[in-house]
Scaffold this active site. Structure first.
Site, PDB file in Angstrom:
ATOM      1  N   LYS A 238       4.916  -3.233   5.299  1.00  0.00           N
ATOM      2  CA  LYS A 238       5.560  -2.179   4.806  1.00  0.00           C
ATOM      3  C   LYS A 238       5.188  -1.136   5.940  1.00  0.00           C
ATOM      4  CE  LYS A 238       3.990  -1.633   0.790  1.00  0.00           C
ATOM      5  NZ  LYS A 238       3.107  -2.977   0.849  1.00  0.00           N
TER       6      LYS A 238
ATOM      7  N   ARG B 214       5.622   2.611  -7.029  1.00  0.00           N
ATOM      8  CA  ARG B 214       4.932   1.561  -7.310  1.00  0.00           C
ATOM      9  C   ARG B 214       4.896   1.197  -8.716  1.00  0.00           C
ATOM     10  NH1 ARG B 214       1.460   1.342  -2.658  1.00  0.00           N
ATOM     11  NH2 ARG B 214       0.016  -0.197  -2.845  1.00  0.00           N
TER      12      ARG B 214
ATOM     13  N   ARG C 254      -6.435  -7.716   9.004  1.00  0.00           N
ATOM     14  CA  ARG C 254      -6.279  -6.375   9.797  1.00  0.00           C
ATOM     15  C   ARG C 254      -7.257  -5.651   9.861  1.00  0.00           C
ATOM     16  NH1 ARG C 254      -2.650  -2.911   5.446  1.00  0.00           N
ATOM     17  NH2 ARG C 254      -4.030  -3.502   3.986  1.00  0.00           N
TER      18      ARG C 254
ATOM     19  N   ARG D  14     -10.468  -1.990   6.381  1.00  0.00           N
ATOM     20  CA  ARG D  14     -10.279  -1.267   5.122  1.00  0.00           C
ATOM     21  C   ARG D  14     -11.027  -1.664   4.016  1.00  0.00           C
ATOM     22  NH1 ARG D  14      -3.994  -0.102   4.037  1.00  0.00           N
ATOM     23  NH2 ARG D  14      -4.503  -0.844   1.897  1.00  0.00           N
TER      24      ARG D  14
ATOM     25  N   ARG E  33      -5.572  -6.571  -6.163  1.00  0.00           N
ATOM     26  CA  ARG E  33      -4.408  -5.830  -5.634  1.00  0.00           C
ATOM     27  C   ARG E  33      -3.164  -6.622  -5.856  1.00  0.00           C
ATOM     28  NH1 ARG E  33      -5.571  -4.518   0.267  1.00  0.00           N
ATOM     29  NH2 ARG E  33      -3.756  -3.404   0.255  1.00  0.00           N
TER      30      ARG E  33
HETATM   31  P1  AP5 Z   1       0.786  -3.801   7.080  1.00  0.00           P
HETATM   32  O1  AP5 Z   1       2.023  -3.312   7.813  1.00  0.00           O
HETATM   33  O2  AP5 Z   1      -0.472  -2.915   7.123  1.00  0.00           O
HETATM   34  O3  AP5 Z   1       1.046  -4.163   5.492  1.00  0.00           O
HETATM   35  P2  AP5 Z   1       1.531  -3.324   4.352  1.00  0.00           P
HETATM   36  O4  AP5 Z   1       2.531  -3.708   3.585  1.00  0.00           O
HETATM   37  O5  AP5 Z   1       1.600  -1.716   4.756  1.00  0.00           O
HETATM   38  O6  AP5 Z   1      -0.160  -3.464   3.634  1.00  0.00           O
HETATM   39  P3  AP5 Z   1      -0.813  -2.321   2.653  1.00  0.00           P
HETATM   40  O7  AP5 Z   1      -2.139  -3.081   2.470  1.00  0.00           O
HETATM   41  O8  AP5 Z   1      -0.940  -1.130   3.453  1.00  0.00           O
HETATM   42  O9  AP5 Z   1      -0.017  -2.140   1.501  1.00  0.00           O
HETATM   43  P4  AP5 Z   1      -0.396  -1.714   0.182  1.00  0.00           P
HETATM   44  O10 AP5 Z   1       0.678  -1.389  -0.575  1.00  0.00           O
HETATM   45  O11 AP5 Z   1      -1.518  -2.571  -0.623  1.00  0.00           O
HETATM   46  O12 AP5 Z   1      -1.473  -0.571   0.542  1.00  0.00           O
HETATM   47  P5  AP5 Z   1      -1.467   0.813   0.667  1.00  0.00           P
HETATM   48  O13 AP5 Z   1      -1.929   1.563   1.848  1.00  0.00           O
HETATM   49  O14 AP5 Z   1      -0.135   1.390   0.273  1.00  0.00           O
HETATM   50  O15 AP5 Z   1       0.460  -5.190   7.543  1.00  0.00           O
HETATM   51  C1  AP5 Z   1      -0.739  -5.765   7.075  1.00  0.00           C
HETATM   52  C2  AP5 Z   1      -1.401  -6.684   8.336  1.00  0.00           C
HETATM   53  O16 AP5 Z   1      -0.624  -7.687   8.994  1.00  0.00           O
HETATM   54  C3  AP5 Z   1      -1.609  -5.779   9.561  1.00  0.00           C
HETATM   55  O17 AP5 Z   1      -2.868  -6.121  10.303  1.00  0.00           O
HETATM   56  C4  AP5 Z   1      -0.502  -5.800  10.376  1.00  0.00           C
HETATM   57  O18 AP5 Z   1      -0.681  -6.108  12.010  1.00  0.00           O
HETATM   58  C5  AP5 Z   1      -0.134  -7.551  10.212  1.00  0.00           C
HETATM   59  N1  AP5 Z   1       1.256  -7.866  10.041  1.00  0.00           N
HETATM   60  C6  AP5 Z   1       2.297  -6.928   9.536  1.00  0.00           C
HETATM   61  N2  AP5 Z   1       3.354  -7.635   9.902  1.00  0.00           N
HETATM   62  C7  AP5 Z   1       3.398  -8.638  10.542  1.00  0.00           C
HETATM   63  C8  AP5 Z   1       3.952  -9.843  10.751  1.00  0.00           C
HETATM   64  N3  AP5 Z   1       5.383 -10.046  10.715  1.00  0.00           N
HETATM   65  N4  AP5 Z   1       3.203 -10.972  11.125  1.00  0.00           N
HETATM   66  C9  AP5 Z   1       1.921 -11.064  11.388  1.00  0.00           C
HETATM   67  N5  AP5 Z   1       1.143  -9.889  10.825  1.00  0.00           N
HETATM   68  C10 AP5 Z   1       1.612  -9.061  10.565  1.00  0.00           C
HETATM   69  O19 AP5 Z   1      -2.320   1.411  -0.733  1.00  0.00           O
HETATM   70  C11 AP5 Z   1      -3.617   1.335  -0.728  1.00  0.00           C
HETATM   71  C12 AP5 Z   1      -4.106   1.707  -2.354  1.00  0.00           C
HETATM   72  O20 AP5 Z   1      -3.776   3.197  -2.491  1.00  0.00           O
HETATM   73  C13 AP5 Z   1      -3.536   1.113  -3.516  1.00  0.00           C
HETATM   74  O21 AP5 Z   1      -4.074   0.054  -3.880  1.00  0.00           O
HETATM   75  C14 AP5 Z   1      -3.639   2.258  -4.689  1.00  0.00           C
HETATM   76  O22 AP5 Z   1      -5.232   2.280  -4.986  1.00  0.00           O
HETATM   77  C15 AP5 Z   1      -3.517   3.470  -3.836  1.00  0.00           C
HETATM   78  N6  AP5 Z   1      -1.948   3.746  -3.866  1.00  0.00           N
HETATM   79  C16 AP5 Z   1      -1.315   3.857  -2.858  1.00  0.00           C
HETATM   80  N7  AP5 Z   1       0.080   4.165  -3.336  1.00  0.00           N
HETATM   81  C17 AP5 Z   1       0.080   4.630  -4.336  1.00  0.00           C
HETATM   82  C18 AP5 Z   1       1.173   4.610  -5.453  1.00  0.00           C
HETATM   83  N8  AP5 Z   1       2.255   4.669  -4.990  1.00  0.00           N
HETATM   84  N9  AP5 Z   1       0.619   4.652  -6.722  1.00  0.00           N
HETATM   85  C19 AP5 Z   1      -0.755   4.568  -7.144  1.00  0.00           C
HETATM   86  N10 AP5 Z   1      -1.397   4.186  -6.085  1.00  0.00           N
HETATM   87  C20 AP5 Z   1      -1.236   4.105  -4.887  1.00  0.00           C
END
Ligand code: AP5
Length: 220
Positions: free
Chosen positions: A16, A91, A130, A163, A174
């Site tokens: 994402k 979410r 990552r 991270r 997660r």
């Molecule tokens: P990346 O693009 O970073 O993936 P992502 O989907 O953004 O993954 P996240 O782990 O950031 O999502 P998340 O939803 O768990 O975390 P968030 O930060 O929102 O890609 C991942 C890796 O793969 C990278 O190394 C990239 O280079 C690689 N990659 C990407 N595309 C690729 C491809 N096509 N091929 C190969 N490699 C690829 O949330 C973190 C925490 O914050 C949550 O657990 C929660 O505690 C809190 N939080 C955040 N938002 C909320 C909310 N709305 N409500 C409540 N709690 C929340």
């Protein structure tokens, strides 16, 4: 350029953040990543950061009330007035309802929800490898998108870090949280006619092309 107001929905590691950054550049939209906002708050040791850090470390969701306030403030900022990409929000069904209310009050509406689907084994490999630049936030992957010098950001020379929530036991928590609390949003948005589904397996460029194709009429 036409306005673009979309949600990127998908499990942790679906890509994402990677795709949101590409869309942000291409369509001059603001990227609202709740995860990035929370991690910055934790790094700054702000009240929001102190309140959120334990949830993030455990892989649990931060309470809806905190998140909704944060997104409301962000969407009111000038750079989000026309186009935005929501990455990591909503979410929960309750967050989705709050988003609907908040946009209605702003005289705005969502154009589409892009659901990026990736199987769990691919997710684990993506998250475990990552690395993020401590300084500029650039994203890398040890195998799929490595830096030229190990541990050093290609863009700014900053130090790379893993991270805290990308450790194996937290990844599995997660994923459970995603299945229980976020996956129901797929049907929620399908029923509202907003859902566009994208196969998230493949390289970054292939997925970017699928995302742009899925946006179709919205960007032509
Ligand atoms: P990346 O693009 O970073 O993936 P992502 O989907 O953004 O993954 P996240 O782990 O950031 O999502 P998340 O939803 O768990 O975390 P968030 O930060 O929102 O890609 C991942 C890796 O793969 C990278 O190394 C990239 O280079 C690689 N990659 C990407 N595309 C690729 C491809 N096509 N091929 C190969 N490699 C690829 O949330 C973190 C925490 O914050 C949550 O657990 C929660 O505690 C809190 N939080 C955040 N938002 C909320 C909310 N709305 N409500 C409540 N709690 C929340």
């Amino acid at each position: 350029m036409a306005a673009l107001r979309v949600v990127l929905l998908g499990p942790p590691g679906a890509g994402k953040g990677t795709q949101a950054k590409l869309l942000q550049e291409k369509f001059e939209a603001c990227q609202v990543s709740t995860g990035d906002i929370l991690r910055n708050a934790v790094a700054d040791q702000s009240p929001l950061g102190k309140e959120s850090s334990e949830y993030i470390k455990r892989g649990a969701l931060v309470p809806d009330s905190i998140i909704v306030k944060l997104v409301t403030q962000r969407l009111k900022q000038e750079d989000c007035a026309k186009s935005f990409i929501l990455d990591g929000f909503p979410r929960t069904i309750s967050q989705a309802q709050s988003l609907e209310d908040m946009l209605k009050k702003m005289g705005s509406e969502l154009h589409s929800v892009l659901s990026v689907q990736v199987p769990h084994d691919v997710i684990v490999a993506r998250l475990a490898g990552r690395r993020t630049c401590k300084n500029c936030g650039a994203l890398y992957h040890l195998s799929f998108d490595p830096t030229s010098q190990e541990g050093v950001c290609d863009r700014c020379g900053g130090e790379l870090r893993q991270r805290d929530d990308d450790r194996e036991e937290t990844i599995s928590e997660r994923l459970k949280v995603y299945d229980a609390q976020t996956a129901p949003l797929i049907n929620y948005y399908r029923q509202r006619g907003l859902l566009r589904e994208i196969d998230g397996v493949g390289n970054v460029e292939a997925i970017r092309d699928r995302v742009i194709r899925a946006l179709g009429d919205l960007v032509t």
